[in-house]
Scaffold this motif. Structure first.
Motif, mmCIF file in Angstrom:
data_model
loop_
_atom_site.group_PDB
_atom_site.id
_atom_site.type_symbol
_atom_site.label_atom_id
_atom_site.label_comp_id
_atom_site.label_asym_id
_atom_site.label_seq_id
_atom_site.Cartn_x
_atom_site.Cartn_y
_atom_site.Cartn_z
ATOM 1 N N ALA A 96 0.829 -1.211 0.000
ATOM 2 C CA ALA A 96 0.000 0.000 0.000
ATOM 3 C C ALA A 96 0.865 1.264 0.000
ATOM 4 O O ALA A 96 0.578 2.221 -0.706
ATOM 5 C CB ALA A 96 -0.934 -0.017 1.212
ATOM 6 N N LEU A 97 1.952 1.243 0.765
ATOM 7 C CA LEU A 97 2.850 2.410 0.783
ATOM 8 C C LEU A 97 3.507 2.601 -0.580
ATOM 9 O O LEU A 97 3.667 3.724 -1.054
ATOM 10 C CB LEU A 97 3.926 2.245 1.861
ATOM 11 C CG LEU A 97 3.556 2.647 3.279
ATOM 12 C CD1 LEU A 97 4.709 2.328 4.232
ATOM 13 C CD2 LEU A 97 3.209 4.129 3.374
ATOM 14 N N ALA A 99 2.240 1.810 -3.410
ATOM 15 C CA ALA A 99 1.214 2.342 -4.311
ATOM 16 C C ALA A 99 1.003 3.832 -4.070
ATOM 17 O O ALA A 99 0.874 4.623 -4.997
ATOM 18 C CB ALA A 99 -0.095 1.584 -4.114
ATOM 19 N N LEU A 100 1.010 4.202 -2.808
ATOM 20 C CA LEU A 100 0.816 5.612 -2.450
ATOM 21 C C LEU A 100 1.978 6.453 -2.982
ATOM 22 O O LEU A 100 1.788 7.538 -3.527
ATOM 23 C CB LEU A 100 0.752 5.718 -0.920
ATOM 24 C CG LEU A 100 -0.058 6.849 -0.328
ATOM 25 C CD1 LEU A 100 -1.478 6.822 -0.855
ATOM 26 C CD2 LEU A 100 -0.073 6.730 1.189
ATOM 27 N N THR A 103 1.826 7.211 -6.733
ATOM 28 C CA THR A 103 0.871 8.197 -7.223
ATOM 29 C C THR A 103 1.071 9.569 -6.585
ATOM 30 O O THR A 103 0.289 10.464 -6.811
ATOM 31 C CB THR A 103 -0.574 7.721 -6.971
ATOM 32 O OG1 THR A 103 -0.659 7.193 -5.670
ATOM 33 C CG2 THR A 103 -0.953 6.641 -7.956
ATOM 34 N N THR A 104 2.135 9.708 -5.793
ATOM 35 C CA THR A 104 2.437 11.018 -5.229
ATOM 36 C C THR A 104 3.490 11.680 -6.113
ATOM 37 O O THR A 104 4.497 11.057 -6.421
ATOM 38 C CB THR A 104 2.994 10.858 -3.795
ATOM 39 O OG1 THR A 104 2.024 10.157 -3.022
ATOM 40 C CG2 THR A 104 3.267 12.205 -3.157
ATOM 41 N N ALA B 100 -2.758 4.679 3.716
ATOM 42 C CA ALA B 100 -2.231 3.646 2.802
ATOM 43 C C ALA B 100 -3.021 2.354 2.968
ATOM 44 O O ALA B 100 -3.479 1.749 1.995
ATOM 45 C CB ALA B 100 -0.748 3.417 3.071
ATOM 46 N N LEU B 103 -6.306 1.681 1.204
ATOM 47 C CA LEU B 103 -6.369 1.259 -0.200
ATOM 48 C C LEU B 103 -6.879 -0.175 -0.335
ATOM 49 O O LEU B 103 -7.357 -0.581 -1.386
ATOM 50 C CB LEU B 103 -4.981 1.354 -0.852
ATOM 51 C CG LEU B 103 -4.387 2.752 -0.975
ATOM 52 C CD1 LEU B 103 -2.961 2.674 -1.471
ATOM 53 C CD2 LEU B 103 -5.227 3.579 -1.938
ATOM 54 N N TRP B 104 -6.753 -0.946 0.724
ATOM 55 C CA TRP B 104 -7.169 -2.351 0.662
ATOM 56 C C TRP B 104 -8.650 -2.561 0.969
ATOM 57 O O TRP B 104 -9.123 -3.693 0.950
ATOM 58 C CB TRP B 104 -6.334 -3.193 1.632
ATOM 59 C CG TRP B 104 -4.912 -3.366 1.232
ATOM 60 C CD1 TRP B 104 -3.820 -2.862 1.855
ATOM 61 C CD2 TRP B 104 -4.404 -4.119 0.117
ATOM 62 N NE1 TRP B 104 -2.675 -3.243 1.199
ATOM 63 C CE2 TRP B 104 -2.998 -4.015 0.135
ATOM 64 C CE3 TRP B 104 -5.005 -4.882 -0.898
ATOM 65 C CZ2 TRP B 104 -2.185 -4.633 -0.811
ATOM 66 C CZ3 TRP B 104 -4.198 -5.483 -1.847
ATOM 67 C CH2 TRP B 104 -2.812 -5.354 -1.795
ATOM 68 N N ALA B 133 -3.024 12.503 -3.421
ATOM 69 C CA ALA B 133 -2.712 11.361 -4.281
ATOM 70 C C ALA B 133 -3.973 10.544 -4.371
ATOM 71 O O ALA B 133 -4.727 10.464 -3.416
ATOM 72 C CB ALA B 133 -1.604 10.524 -3.668
#
Lengths: 305, 321
Positions: A96-97, A99-100, A103-104, B100, B103-104, B133
């Protein structure tokens, strides 16, 4: 398959440290946070009351008091700190990090924060899965299109960080989106720009960041003054020049390999001519022609020529 | 629902967490509330409790060769493995972490993520973070991600049916998962294919069965230097690595794809310029970008790009003389 009793035990174990930092929370909010009904939460609290350390005298039991409005833990015993992440959870967090981060925009101060946090996470949570085993590459343009579609469906505006390549600047704008045109060379968004107070179009690949915001009332449109446009004449030695194929809609053919076009930003035509040096020549106006030459000479100077 | 078992599991966890020494079974049965019945019943209860806690991710340490215990195994839970490391997360960082994990939501990993986020929230009252974002959350709902994540976490073998693009039907595969990659909306598993004795790449959308995760753990190791990039053809594309001096606060679209941005060591230029490395698709696009930003970017290497920029600029001068 984890048994229901075990899943409930985990909930109780996590309930205590949560109460330590949220002293005075209501049973209803607590039930919501833990995704259970209020009745079940009351049963959980009643059960916690009976748990504790060996000895199980009032001194060793978890001490909580609660009514409908307020839950307070008076003695958490050794359950004061939150439970560690499991390896699966820490992998989910790392993905998840990543992915973040993807997109930053790299120019955003958040980018650095997320990088630092990612490093902190990988050193804090010992893991047998190395950094290189997890990789995330986002389709940024697709994510941008989906955000615009969501805005259109839900009647929202978008706030974008837009890179103006000609002026070489980044601006933040609020836009009421109208439609997206997908093209093979470039895709763009058309909409009302609240910052410019006019209809504008934006190249999707230049949208560095996007988020949805509440819709703003559209103010009076300031019309583009046609007198601001500059007529430019160019000559092309290579008919396949990138500039010709990607700007075909703007060009009017006025002779063999000669084109005319209307330009609203001098900066844009100067940079375009310079980035396709062999195949492109700016013929008129003389002022811009001289600017191109001067720019090239200045640049050569930077290269020590 | 029997609350007796829940209560016993909580008591067992607390007791094993509190003990400094390893606790023998007999001691556990005597001291921890909830163990009753015949010796055999208690044994069975304890074995199942232990398995349940481990399945939930709580590590129970066993010492079976401690001379003090005459070979009767002892148990304990180490506080430093049970508790979240105190990494001094700021409230803002906690906000980024929970964002974060968000997102799941609506994916197979939702339960994991929600529980992890709740424990981060147990550090304190977290405020919202404006991240600007918006990752595409639909990318996270791919089937099979939960099973592969668990298998990676436990280094367990997985079995599934896989249909290759050119094959008429699916074939069974047994794989040790080594890495996971998302590439523009598609997910790829890189793993050791046990029948083919080779490392292979599997596109998750081509997996046609449920993924079975073996219960056994630590069946293999993932090499420390393993990188999924080495196996995915999308990353193998030759790219040009450019090093350039870039004026501070300029050439934004180069900065937005920068790999590194460094200050210049002691030089007349360090006031206004920085050293930036970035990649370009090929020589032509590298040249085009460098010329576009020629008022604020000086290519340093590779030499052929630098040479091409200078030649092109000379052409521009000649063309417009």
């Amino acid at each position: 398959m984890v048994e229901a009793a075990a899943a409930r035990a985990i909930r109780l174990l996590d309930l205590v440290p949560y109460l330590v930092s949220h002293s005075g929370i209501s049973v209803t909010s607590l039930a919501k946070e833990f995704g259970v009904g209020k009745e079940d939460m009351l049963k959980d609290l009643n059960l916690l009351f009976m748990c504790g350390l060996p000895g199980y005298t009032p001194l060793e039991l978890i001490d909580i008091s609660f009514d409908d409005e307020v839950v307070v833990v008076r003695d958490p015993q050794n359950l004061n700190a939150p439970r560690n992440l499991t390896e699966s959870e820490s992998i989910a967090l790392r993905i998840a990090l990543a992915a973040l981060l993807e997109t930053t925009p790299r120019t955003s101060p958040n980018y650095v924060k997320i990088v630092e946090l990612t490093n902190k996470i990988s050193s804090a949570f010992a893991n047998q899965v190395p950094q290189g085993a997890i990789e995330f590459t986002a389709d940024r343009e697709k994510a941008t299109i989906e955000a615009i579609e969501r805005a259109l469906n839900e009647n929202l505006d978008i706030e974008i960080e837009y890179v103006n390549r000609a002026k070489d600047e980044i601006t933040r704008r609020v836009v009421t989106p109208r439609y997206v045109s997908l093209g093979s060379h470039r895709s763009s968004l058309s909409g009302y720009c609240h910052s410019a107070r006019a209809e504008r179009s934006f190249v999707l690949s230049n949208i560095a960041a996007i988020k949805l915001v509440q819709r703003t009332q559209i103010e009076n449109v300031i019309s583009v003054n046609a007198e601001d446009a500059l007529t430019v004449e160019i000559s092309v030695t290579d008919a396949d020049a990138n500039f010709v194929s990607s700007n075909r809609d703007l060009l009017t053919e006025i002779g063999k390999n000669r084109y005319q076009l209307e330009v609203f930003q001098d900066e844009w035509i100067v940079r375009s001519i310079m980035s396709e040096p062999v195949g492109l020549q700016l013929v008129k106006p003389t002022t811009v022609r001289e600017e191109v030459k001067k720019r090239a000479e200045d640049a050569l100077h930077l290269y020590g020529r | 629902m029997s609350s007796a078992k829940t209560e016993r599991l909580v008591n067992l966890t607390m007791a094993l967490l509190a003990t400094q020494r390893y606790m023998r079974k007999s001691e556990i049965f005597r001291k921890v509330a909830g163990y009753s019945g015949s010796e055999e019943t208690k044994e069975r209860m304890f074995e199942r409790d232990k398995d349940d806690l481990r399945a939930l991710g709580i590590e129970i340490e066993v010492a079976s060769h401690d001379p003090l215990f005459e070979d009767e195994p002892g148990y304990r839970i180490r506080p430093d493995t049970y508790r979240m490391p105190t990494a001094d997360f700021s409230l803002e960082e906690l906000g980024i972490l929970t964002t974060a994990l968000g997102l799941w939501l609506d994916s197979g990993l939702e339960d994991l993520a929600v529980s992890a986020a709740r424990r981060f929230r147990s550090f304190g009252e977290i405020s919202d973070v404006d991240l600007f974002a918006s990752p595409n959350t639909s990318e996270f709902s791919e089937a099979g991600l939960l099973e592969i994540t668990k298998a990676l976490a436990h280094r367990s073998r997985i079995d599934f049916d896989y249909k290759k693009p050119d094959a008429a039907s699916s074939q069974g595969r047994s794989v040790y998962p080594l890495g996971l990659s998302a590439w523009k909306g598609s997910w790829y598993l890189v793993g050791e294919d046990l029948d083919r004795d080779d490392i292979r790449v599997f596109k998750l959308s081509r997996i046609t069965s449920k993924i079975e995760v073996t219960k056994k753990r630590d069946m293999y190791q993932i090499p420390e230097d393993f990188s999924v990039r080495d196996y995915l053809v999308m990353h193998a594309k030759e790219e040009l690595r450019i090093t350039a001096l870039v004026m501070k606060g300029r050439a934004h679209s180069i900065r937005s794809k920068a790999i590194t941005i460094e200050a210049l060591a002691d030089s007349d230029l360090s006031q206004d310029w920085e050293k930036v490395t970035y990649s370009a698709e090929n020589l032509e696009s590298a040249l085009r970008e460098a010329l576009w930003y020629s008022d604020s970017l000086i290519v340093q290497s590779p030499e052929d790009v630098r040479r091409a920029v200078i030649d092109s600029l000379m052409h521009v001068v000649a063309n417009h003389g």
